[in-house]
Design an enzyme around this catalytic site. Structure first.
Site, PDB file in Angstrom:
ATOM      1  N   ARG A 143      19.587  -9.630   6.016  1.00 55.44           N
ATOM      2  CA  ARG A 143      18.959 -10.343   4.907  1.00 55.44           C
ATOM      3  C   ARG A 143      20.057 -10.885   4.008  1.00 55.44           C
ATOM      4  NH1 ARG A 143      20.947  -7.530   1.539  1.00 55.44           N
ATOM      5  NH2 ARG A 143      20.322  -9.011  -0.059  1.00 55.44           N
ATOM      6  N   GLY A 144      19.657 -11.702   3.041  1.00 56.52           N
ATOM      7  CA  GLY A 144      20.623 -12.395   2.198  1.00 56.52           C
ATOM      8  C   GLY A 144      20.836 -13.786   2.763  1.00 56.52           C
TER       9      GLY A 144
ATOM     10  N   ASP B 174      18.936 -17.880  -3.234  1.00 58.01           N
ATOM     11  CA  ASP B 174      18.475 -18.237  -1.893  1.00 58.01           C
ATOM     12  C   ASP B 174      18.267 -19.736  -1.748  1.00 58.01           C
ATOM     13  OD1 ASP B 174      17.500 -15.650  -0.133  1.00 58.01           O
ATOM     14  OD2 ASP B 174      17.576 -15.262  -2.283  1.00 58.01           O
TER      15      ASP B 174
ATOM     16  N   GLN C 144      16.540  -3.364  -2.809  1.00 60.24           N
ATOM     17  CA  GLN C 144      17.876  -3.815  -2.395  1.00 60.24           C
ATOM     18  C   GLN C 144      18.966  -3.351  -3.350  1.00 60.24           C
ATOM     19  OE1 GLN C 144      15.115  -5.758  -2.566  1.00 60.24           O
ATOM     20  NE2 GLN C 144      15.196  -7.459  -1.123  1.00 60.24           N
TER      21      GLN C 144
END
Length: 374
Positions: free
Chosen positions: A68-69, A259, A218
């Site tokens: 993720r990221g 994002d 997170q």
């Protein structure tokens, strides 16, 4: 070209290996057996790697947040394309073209908000189209090298970002971050956490306050884990504590990742970021965003146009499989929110620090020539 990019990235990483930081986290890497990914769903209790042997497995790793990221998602997708093309049984370029498009469609359908995913797929498509009439073996090798090049470039960009942003951090004091924009969200070093790492390397005395970042945690699971590995002082707080901690004067700066950044400077980031930005504005605390230029989407005029991923309500209603909300009660789960440009003090990129008017500085950064690493 590929060899040069890798050498530059290795040269930039030398200070880390020399001992200024305790660890260099390998979020993902290309191997002969497939794409090796640190499984972030198992952190912090278990540090294990999954090897994706097909592009479908890479797509599932992205969808399920094993990786993720935004930057990491982009490079993982590029490696997924390379993996799918490498293992293709196509007999000619026409058949390979059809398979290539199917691979890209599968990967594009995983997560809608992070623009780096689509940037990476378009870059791989450009490489494919430039070589479409070459022998199949040459095409396959070129796509593998392109994905590896993107991996090296991401690390180099993060370190450049860290150098640009370190000057914005206080000489000593508290820095609040939300979600995870560190090595785990990238190919190494990190965006927002890369700035913090660089500041600490320069001798600044920082205490990081990490919002736990519900519902996927997170901050408490990932940010705290990787900063702790580097020996950087970290305090985990619940998301609802941020305002009180600011009111107590413990926060000198806020830094987050992104994002997607629209042309006007509106920033999409993990849900809860907008709340932090409003609180920072109320307490006159600078609010910084750290992201590579690949996260900037000039095709969208404002954040209103950014697609927001809606994830499963079970991730809100349950913790580690244990139900915490009554059965039958609906749980909303927009995975991201949009922070208006007016709340952003500056955006830190590998090409420098961008300040308002952000619409102008973002456009200039995207169209500028990429910097040559020292």
């Amino acid at each position: 070209m590929f060899f040069t990019a890798v050498c530059r990235a290795k040269a930039l990483l030398h200070p880390i290996r020399a001992g200024k930081l305790k660890s260099m986290i390998k979020t993902l890497e290309w191997t002969a057996g497939g794409v090796r990914i640190l499984d972030q769903t198992k952190l912090p209790t278990e540090e294990s790697y999954a090897t994706c042997r097909t592009y479908q497995e890479v797509a599932e790793a992205i969808r399920s947040m094993v990786v993720r990221g935004a930057p990491a998602i982009g490079v993982a997708a590029a490696m997924g394309v390379a993996l799918g093309v490498r293992d293709s049984s196509a007999r000619n370029s026409q058949e390979l073209r059809r398979e290539f498009e199917q691979i890209c469609q599968t990967l594009a359908a995983t997560r809608p908000t992070a623009v780096n995913l689509f940037w990476a797929l378009e870059r791989m498509r450009g490489k494919f189209e430039a070589l479409e009439n070459q022998p199949l073996g040459d095409i396959k090798q070129a796509l593998i090298e392109e994905a590896q090049r993107m991996h090296a470039e991401d690390i180099a960009a993060n370190i450049a970002m860290g150098r640009h942003g370190a000057a914005l951090m206080p000489a000593r004091g508290g820095v609040l971050t939300h979600c995870n924009a560190g090595a785990l969200a990238t190919c190494g070093y990190g965006t927002a956490l890369g700035v913090i790492r660089s500041a600490v390397e320069q001798g600044k005395k920082l205490n990081v306050y990490a919002d736990e970042t519900r519902p996927f945690l997170q901050g408490s699971r990932l940010t705290a884990w990787e900063l702790n590995k580097d020996g950087i002082a970290t305090t985990v707080i619940s998301d609802s504590m941020a305002g009180a901690i600011m009111q107590q004067g413990k926060i000198n700066a806020v830094i987050v990742g992104a994002d997607r950044i629209a042309a006007n400077g509106d920033v999409a980031n993990k849900i809860g970021t907008y709340t932090v930005a409003v609180l920072a504005k109320e307490h006159a605390i600078p609010f910084y965003v750290a992201a590579p230029t690949s996260t900037i989407d000039l095709s969208l005029k404002s954040g209103v146009e950014i697609p927001i991923e809606e994830r499963s309500s079970s991730e809100v209603a349950e913790v580690s499989g244990v139900r915490i909300a009554p059965e039958g009660v609906h749980a909303a789960h927009p995975a991201f929110d949009v922070t208006p440009a007016r709340l952003v003090t500056a955006i830190i990129t590998e090409r420098g620090v961008l300040r308002p008017p952000l619409q102008e500085s973002l456009a200039q950064a995207v169209h500028a020539e990429p910097p040559v690493p020292a």
